[in-house]
Design an enzyme around this catalytic site. Structure first.
Site, short mmCIF file in Angstrom:
data_model
loop_
_atom_site.label_atom_id
_atom_site.label_comp_id
_atom_site.label_asym_id
_atom_site.label_seq_id
_atom_site.Cartn_x
_atom_site.Cartn_y
_atom_site.Cartn_z
N LYS A 88 0.85 -1.19 0.00
CA LYS A 88 0.00 0.00 0.00
C LYS A 88 0.89 1.24 0.00
O LYS A 88 1.42 1.65 1.03
CB LYS A 88 -0.93 0.05 1.21
CG LYS A 88 -2.07 1.04 0.95
CD LYS A 88 -2.61 1.77 2.14
CE LYS A 88 -1.79 2.90 2.62
NZ LYS A 88 -1.69 4.07 1.71
N GLU A 97 9.92 1.66 10.25
CA GLU A 97 10.96 2.63 9.88
C GLU A 97 10.32 4.01 10.00
O GLU A 97 9.56 4.42 9.12
CB GLU A 97 11.43 2.40 8.43
CG GLU A 97 12.14 1.11 8.20
CD GLU A 97 13.54 1.11 8.79
OE1 GLU A 97 14.12 2.20 9.00
OE2 GLU A 97 14.06 0.02 9.04
N CYS A 127 13.99 11.15 5.51
CA CYS A 127 13.94 10.72 6.92
C CYS A 127 15.27 10.90 7.62
O CYS A 127 15.32 11.16 8.81
CB CYS A 127 13.48 9.27 7.01
SG CYS A 127 14.46 8.18 5.97
N GLU A 172 10.09 16.47 14.03
CA GLU A 172 10.49 16.39 12.62
C GLU A 172 9.60 17.30 11.79
O GLU A 172 8.40 17.04 11.66
CB GLU A 172 10.32 14.92 12.19
CG GLU A 172 10.88 14.61 10.85
CD GLU A 172 10.52 13.20 10.41
OE1 GLU A 172 9.39 12.74 10.66
OE2 GLU A 172 11.37 12.54 9.80
P1 NAD Z 1 2.62 8.85 7.11
O1 NAD Z 1 2.89 8.20 8.41
O2 NAD Z 1 1.65 9.94 7.04
O3 NAD Z 1 2.14 7.78 6.03
C1 NAD Z 1 2.91 6.65 5.71
C2 NAD Z 1 2.00 5.58 5.15
O4 NAD Z 1 1.12 5.14 6.17
C3 NAD Z 1 1.12 6.04 4.00
O5 NAD Z 1 1.03 5.01 3.04
C4 NAD Z 1 -0.22 6.25 4.67
O6 NAD Z 1 -1.32 6.11 3.80
C5 NAD Z 1 -0.22 5.12 5.68
N1 NAD Z 1 -1.12 5.29 6.82
C6 NAD Z 1 -1.59 6.44 7.36
N2 NAD Z 1 -2.40 6.16 8.39
C7 NAD Z 1 -2.46 4.82 8.50
C8 NAD Z 1 -3.12 3.92 9.37
N3 NAD Z 1 -3.92 4.35 10.36
N4 NAD Z 1 -2.95 2.60 9.21
C9 NAD Z 1 -2.14 2.12 8.24
N5 NAD Z 1 -1.49 2.92 7.37
C10 NAD Z 1 -1.64 4.26 7.50
O7 NAD Z 1 4.05 9.30 6.57
P2 NAD Z 1 4.36 10.14 5.28
O8 NAD Z 1 3.94 11.54 5.58
O9 NAD Z 1 3.84 9.45 4.08
O10 NAD Z 1 5.95 10.04 5.23
C11 NAD Z 1 6.77 10.88 5.95
C12 NAD Z 1 7.31 10.16 7.17
O11 NAD Z 1 7.97 8.95 6.79
C13 NAD Z 1 8.35 10.97 7.88
O12 NAD Z 1 8.13 10.93 9.26
C14 NAD Z 1 9.65 10.27 7.52
O13 NAD Z 1 10.69 10.47 8.44
C15 NAD Z 1 9.23 8.86 7.44
N6 NAD Z 1 10.19 8.07 6.65
C16 NAD Z 1 11.05 7.23 7.30
C17 NAD Z 1 11.99 6.50 6.58
C18 NAD Z 1 12.97 5.57 7.26
O14 NAD Z 1 13.66 4.83 6.58
N7 NAD Z 1 13.06 5.57 8.57
C19 NAD Z 1 12.03 6.63 5.19
C20 NAD Z 1 11.15 7.50 4.56
C21 NAD Z 1 10.22 8.21 5.31
#
Ligand code: NAD
Length: 489
Positions: A174, A249, A283, A384
């Site tokens: 997803k 992650e 990230c 962040e």
């Molecule tokens: P997000 O948490 O808003 O969304 C991530 C994913 O989770 C999306 O696909 C979203 O649709 C899904 N999601 C949202 N609510 C959900 C729920 N209740 N249940 C299941 N899935 C759900 O994050 P984002 O804004 O898309 O990405 C940015 C974040 O990702 C930042 O905090 C960044 O640091 C982190 N990130 C971490 C890494 C790493 O390797 N540690 C890499 C890339 C991004």
């Protein structure tokens, strides 16, 4: 129109819902895609469950699985331009960066393709008896739900899909709702490479309505999630009632530590890419700059002068060096962090607003921003922002540098700049982070593990541990000459 991919078929959402995808660089309509709800999520899980329980993939020899992944790597390279273009339109990211991402994705598939063929470390265990044999084998976990963010859509999907398939699992991917296109492209390439139907499934849709049901479904054995910390907590909680394996992650608030003896020009240069690459939507961004006191003023002056010269623009503007933020809502969040920093006493040295350039007005741009004289307690230092916002703190000596660097709930990455190798290694060993760079920032290789300590996550991606996440160890004991034990006689 891109659709959902369930059980080897491209299909529309059950209730007919769709979502408009807009390019962050100018708000233009990229495409309208199908939008899954809970019923589509359930159908995708059913397909993956059936493919795991009855399909050929889990029992396919590991070397053969590896060969398929190597074929996918070739197809990714063949389609690099098309995939990079799709990634740039969805994310607003510079085309050249998207091309690098596709190269990295191919390298990831190649690495796990080779690792699968090497074997999973199965071993014979000494039992001490001539009539018993004992061995430990590694099996797939089962049905894996893979949930990914929007900043590196194809790359983050590859870090999960490649090892999960290498280990023999079936998956439901997803992707993040604003950036679906390269996940659609990946499904097409997996199919072209010969992956059996139902082994990889794709659900496009919002977190709560598509992701939530996937994480709670009792037919799912594992959830691997990359995204924000708050969502990570929700995923973990949703997975808890059915005791799924969970890999997280999450974000980072990564320190970039510059000692006074660092190579000035190089350290300034890297401090810029550390935080402003992809407009800070990384990230591992070096969003907290810690500079040793004697160097601080000259360093920040030079950094600010160079930050002011960073040219913003759309993905195909060859003069641009950074692009827009992913959405209007995300830009507002970044603006709120800058406002909070200023209210709490930070000094604005550059940026702090949307660009005045009329050409950029239709996109969700924000100027590279440097906040000086920051302190550990400030909201903009602790949380962040995930935008082009650098906070600067000054320190006096090694002990204070380490204390400030580790004063965070996060532990994803960090860097140290010095010409003194002893100092560099002492600091590197004391940083509580999954990745530490010495005199560098950002590089990674698929051979080395990636992941966070503390609240930056659970588990590791990439490297041998990245494959092990998707495996269960099983001990098989074989009594080759069974005879009655007569314990109770
Ligand atoms: P997000 O948490 O808003 O969304 C991530 C994913 O989770 C999306 O696909 C979203 O649709 C899904 N999601 C949202 N609510 C959900 C729920 N209740 N249940 C299941 N899935 C759900 O994050 P984002 O804004 O898309 O990405 C940015 C974040 O990702 C930042 O905090 C960044 O640091 C982190 N990130 C971490 C890494 C790493 O390797 N540690 C890499 C890339 C991004």
């Amino acid at each position: 129109m891109p659709k959902l991919f369930i059980g080897g078929e491209w299909t529309a959402a059950v209730d007919g819902r769709v979502r408009d995808i807009r390019c962050p660089a100018d708000g233009s309509l990229v495409a309208t895609v199908d939008e899954a709800g809970p019923k589509d999520a359930a159908a995708a899980v059913a397909a993956a469950r059936d493919a795991f329980d009855r399909g050929p993939w889990p029992g396919t020899p590991a070397a053969e699985r590896g060969r398929l992944l190597l074929r996918v790597a070739e197809l990714l390279e063949r389609d690099k331009a098309r995939l990079a273009r799709a990634e740039s339109l969805d994310t607003g990211k510079r085309y050249v960066e998207s091309q690098i991402d596709v190269d990295d994705v191919a390298a990831c598939f190649r690495y796990f393709g080779q690792l699968a063929a090497v074997g999973a470390g199965d071993r014979v265990v000494a039992t001490g008896g001539a009539d018993t044999e004992s061995r430990v084998v590694h099996e797939p976990v089962g049905v894996c739900v893979l949930i990914t963010p929007w900043n590196y859509p194809l790359l983050q999907a590859a870090w999960k899909v490649a090892p999960a398939l290498a280990a023999g699992n079936t998956v439901v991917l997803k992707p993040s709702e604003p950036t679906p296109h390269t996940a659609v492209g990946l499904m097409r390439l997996l199919t072209e490479a010969g992956l059996p139907a139902g082994t990889a499934n794709l659900v496009l849709g919002a977190g709560p309505t598509a992701g939530g049901p996937l994480t709670a479904d009792e037919r799912v054995d594992m959830v691997s999630f990359t995204g924000g910390q708050a969502t990570g907590r929700r995923v973990m909680a949703a997975a808890a009632p059915t005791v799924k394996k969970v890999a997280l992650e999450l974000g980072g608030k990564n320190p970039n530590i510059v000692f006074a003896d660092a190579d000035f020009d190089t350290a300034v240069d890297y401090a810029l890419t550390a935080v402003f690459l992809h407009s800070g939507q990384v990230c591992s961004a070096g969003a907290r700059l810690l500079v040793e006191d004697p160097l601080h003023d000259a360093f920040v002056d030079e950094l600010v002068a160079r930050a002011r010269r960073i040219r913003l623009g759309g993905p195909f503007d060859e003069r641009a060096r950074a692009g827009p933020l992913i959405s209007a809502a995300h830009r507002e969040k970044v603006e709120a962090y800058v406002a909070a920093g200023l209210a709490e006493g930070a000094v604005l040295r550059c940026g702090g607003s949307r660009p005045a350039d009329p050409e950029l007005r239709a996109g969700w741009y924000y100027l590279p921003t440097v906040l000086d004289e920051c302190a550990p307690g400030m909201t903009v230092v602790r949380e962040e922002s995930f935008g082009p916002v650098l906070t600067v703190e000054r320190f006096h000596g090694e002990a204070e540098a380490v204390a400030l660097a580790n004063d965070t709930v996060y532990g994803l990455a960090g860097a140290v700049w010095t010409r003194d190798p002893g100092l560099a290694h002492r600091v590197a060993s004391r940083l509580r982070a999954g990745t530490v760079w010495i005199n560098d920032f950002h590089p990674y290789v698929p051979q080395a593990e990636w992941g966070g300590m503390k609240q930056s996550g659970v588990g590791r991606e990439l490297g041998p541990a990245g494959l092990a996440e998707y495996q269960e160890a099983k001990h098989i004991w074989h009594n080759t000459a069974p005879s009655p034990l007569r314990w109770f006689e």
